[in-house]
Design a protein around this motif. Structure first.
Motif, PDB file in Angstrom:
ATOM      1  N   GLU A  55       0.676  -1.023   0.063  1.00 16.36           N
ATOM      2  CA  GLU A  55      -0.138  -0.054  -0.120  1.00 16.36           C
ATOM      3  C   GLU A  55       0.883   1.233  -0.041  1.00 16.36           C
ATOM      4  OE1 GLU A  55      -2.256  -0.654   3.560  1.00 16.36           O
ATOM      5  OE2 GLU A  55      -3.743  -2.086   2.516  1.00 16.36           O
ATOM      6  N   TRP A  56       1.799   1.097   0.739  1.00 17.80           N
ATOM      7  CA  TRP A  56       2.931   2.221   0.551  1.00 17.80           C
ATOM      8  C   TRP A  56       3.608   2.730  -0.487  1.00 17.80           C
ATOM      9  CZ3 TRP A  56       8.240   1.468   0.603  1.00 17.80           C
ATOM     10  CH2 TRP A  56       8.969   2.698   0.463  1.00 17.80           C
ATOM     11  N   ILE A  57       3.982   1.398  -1.304  1.00 18.41           N
ATOM     12  CA  ILE A  57       4.419   1.557  -2.611  1.00 18.41           C
ATOM     13  C   ILE A  57       3.417   2.034  -3.721  1.00 18.41           C
ATOM     14  CG2 ILE A  57       5.495   0.534  -4.591  1.00 18.41           C
ATOM     15  CD1 ILE A  57       6.726  -1.508  -2.673  1.00 18.41           C
ATOM     16  N   ALA A 365      10.129   9.209   3.049  1.00 15.77           N
ATOM     17  CA  ALA A 365       9.440   7.770   2.550  1.00 15.77           C
ATOM     18  C   ALA A 365       9.484   6.988   3.562  1.00 15.77           C
ATOM     19  CB  ALA A 365      10.415   7.603   1.210  1.00 15.77           C
ATOM     20  N   LEU A 366      10.502   6.713   4.325  1.00 13.51           N
ATOM     21  CA  LEU A 366      10.588   5.593   5.308  1.00 13.51           C
ATOM     22  C   LEU A 366       9.704   5.940   6.503  1.00 13.51           C
ATOM     23  CD1 LEU A 366      14.233   4.318   5.173  1.00 13.51           C
ATOM     24  CD2 LEU A 366      12.394   3.317   4.112  1.00 13.51           C
ATOM     25  N   THR A 367       9.513   7.127   7.037  1.00 16.68           N
ATOM     26  CA  THR A 367       8.714   7.612   8.002  1.00 16.68           C
ATOM     27  C   THR A 367       7.131   7.242   7.603  1.00 16.68           C
ATOM     28  OG1 THR A 367      10.017   9.278   8.637  1.00 16.68           O
ATOM     29  CG2 THR A 367       7.826   9.483   9.284  1.00 16.68           C
ATOM     30  N   ALA A 368       6.767   7.421   6.153  1.00 16.97           N
ATOM     31  CA  ALA A 368       5.367   7.185   5.797  1.00 16.97           C
ATOM     32  C   ALA A 368       5.348   5.652   5.752  1.00 16.97           C
ATOM     33  CB  ALA A 368       5.222   7.859   4.424  1.00 16.97           C
ATOM     34  N   ALA A 369       6.418   5.014   5.328  1.00 14.94           N
ATOM     35  CA  ALA A 369       6.115   3.569   5.155  1.00 14.94           C
ATOM     36  C   ALA A 369       5.888   2.616   6.547  1.00 14.94           C
ATOM     37  CB  ALA A 369       7.647   2.934   4.848  1.00 14.94           C
ATOM     38  N   VAL A 370       6.422   3.384   7.830  1.00 12.76           N
ATOM     39  CA  VAL A 370       6.460   2.669   9.132  1.00 12.76           C
ATOM     40  C   VAL A 370       5.228   3.636   9.797  1.00 12.76           C
ATOM     41  CG1 VAL A 370       8.401   1.779   8.962  1.00 12.76           C
ATOM     42  CG2 VAL A 370       8.105   4.028  10.196  1.00 12.76           C
ATOM     43  N   GLU A 371       4.437   4.513   9.398  1.00 13.70           N
ATOM     44  CA  GLU A 371       3.498   5.002   9.964  1.00 13.70           C
ATOM     45  C   GLU A 371       2.232   4.399  10.627  1.00 13.70           C
ATOM     46  OE1 GLU A 371       0.578   9.182   9.531  1.00 13.70           O
ATOM     47  OE2 GLU A 371       1.625   8.217   7.769  1.00 13.70           O
ATOM     48  N   GLY A 372       2.106   4.285  11.820  1.00 11.27           N
ATOM     49  CA  GLY A 372       0.948   3.473  12.335  1.00 11.27           C
ATOM     50  C   GLY A 372       1.584   1.890  12.589  1.00 11.27           C
TER      51      GLY A 372
END
Length: 453
Positions: A55-57, A365-372
């Protein structure tokens, strides 16, 4: 083996692009034929395996990268090739595509595949570039993407192994709430005190083939590092060495001395059962990765949830056999796994592909990838932010990653791993003593590796 001229040409192309992520464009386009097309591959699929990554990609990486390139005057069309299969199936399919000269532009690889893909010429060393991200990736973590001294990609996620201990059981046994052993004897001494408690297994040290790779990663390899050795020294595989004998002797002391449950090591679901025992207050010390904390005993959604996890679960670094006896003279050791993103050496748009690679590994980008879904990334600046509220994961990021080691990225490794599992299983069940199991392992190593390094 890759050709030097091919690698140099690729380096020149990317160097010309500048690899300045801030510019994020201007290095390539679709030309007269329209938009440049790039593909990203990962063993992830929305609604299935590794759904958060997929979903992140699809929802974050692709639209933002395309928009940034458009703003810079570059038309690019990025697509995602999802997969949700067994890792070995994914690896085989990916390798076949690359062998045929096709395949995705951005590959997501398990770190232990890097050497194989590099040797086959599917990926090439990254050219030197003034990318800010390298300042935030510890040297030990960068080794996840390194083969023969050269970096072939960017590590993006990793983990670490520690000793978990049950504080309530420690209190009952008269052991300290804040525990950090400084050698194997101190671990065994604590296990000996826990053995005085009725209905409690003192120590779970994964052994045997039923535990699979967990035996190797949570058992043999960190202990071997604690004895000052690695399973491959960069030239050859480690045989029946003094270090391996020490490791197998420790298994003999644990399982022959009644500090571990040998039957559990033979059960198909033995590892899961050990998790349940810990959560139920029936197991004192467990050698595991941070996965145990965030996915097993997590009070909300864990497979063996502990309502009192934050109060009852302690953690400590894995000590070397004695202070200073670990690899590199370390007092403490660990093992880590993780994934690497790399660029297809045969891609049509190498400049844009490298820009996309760095974009995907930027702090934003990595911050968004592990958000939540907080987990450990390769970047210290991201970890400082996203793990601030989790003391255990912060401990791994801050204390474990700087001293960790990784499995060798070689095609023979899975076969060697099975031999190690067999050796520990034979010792744990009393079928063989440490010396005999080491000899059996050494005999099998010749066939498993062809006698080479």
């Amino acid at each position: 083996m890759r050709k030097r001229t091919r690698r140099a040409a690729a380096a020149a192309v990317v160097a010309g692009a500048g690899l300045a992520l801030a510019a994020c464009g201007g290095s390539g386009s679709g030309g007269a034929g329209g938009a440049a097309e790039l593909t990203i591959s990962a063993n992830a699929v929305a609604g299935g395996k590794n759904t958060e990554e997929a979903e992140w990609i699809e929802d974050w990486v692709i639209p933002r990268f395309e928009a940034a390139q458009a703003e810079a005057g570059v038309e690019v069309d990025v697509s995602f090739e999802p997969s949700g299969v067994d890792d070995e199936q994914y690896k085989t399919r990916l390798a076949l595509d690359l062998q045929a000269g096709s395949g995705p532009d951005i590959l997501t690889l398990d770190g232990i595949w890097v050497g194989e893909f590099a040797q086959a010429g599917y990926i090439e060393p990254l050219p030197e570039a003034d990318w800010e991200g390298w300042r935030h990736i510890p040297e030990a973590v960068a080794r996840l993407a390194t083969w023969e001294g050269e970096v072939y990609g960017v590590p993006w996620g990793t983990d670490g192994r520690v000793l978990f201990y049950h504080k309530e059981l420690f209190a009952r046994a008269g052991l300290p709430a804040e525990w950090q052993p400084r050698g194997w004897d101190e671990v065994l001494a604590a296990a000996g005190q826990l053995a005085e408690l009725d209905g409690v297994t003192p120590l779970q040290l994964n052994a045997g083939t039923a535990m699979g790779e967990a035996t190797t990663m949570q058992g043999v390899l960190p202990l071997l590092a604690g004895a000052g050795e690695e399973i491959h020294d960069g030239r050859a595989w480690t045989g029946a060495s003094d270090g391996l004998l020490r490791v197998l002797d420790l298994y003999e002391r644990v399982y022959g001395g009644g500090m571990g449950d040998p039957v559990l090591q033979q059960e198909a679901q033995g590892r899961d059962r050990s998790f349940e025992q810990f959560a139920e207050g029936e197991l004192g010390i467990l050698v595991e990765g941070d996965y145990f904390w965030r996915a097993v005993v997590d009070p909300e959604g864990g497979t063996a949830p502990m309502e009192n996890r934050d109060e009852a679960v302690g953690w400590a670094l894995i000590p070397a056999a004695e202070p200073g006896a670990g690899v590199g003279g370390q007092d403490f050791v660990s093992m880590s796994g993780g994934s690497v993103r790399a660029v297809n050496a045969a891609g049509d748009h190498p400049e844009l592909a490298h820009e996309l690679l760095l974009f995907m590994n930027s702090a934003e980008a990595l911050t968004a990838a592990v958000e939540g879904n907080a987990r450990i990334t390769a970047r210290t600046d991201v970890n400082e932010r996203v793990l601030a509220g989790d003391p255990m994961l912060s401990f791994v990021a801050d204390e474990v990653l700087p001293l960790t080691t990784y499995r060798p990225p070689l095609a023979e490794y899975p076969r060697v791993s099975v031999l190690l599992q067999e050796a520990t299983g034979a010792v744990a069940t009393g079928e063989r003593d440490a010396a005999e199991a080491a000899e059996d392992y050494a005999d099998g190593l010749e066939d498993a590796t062809g006698g080479g390094g």
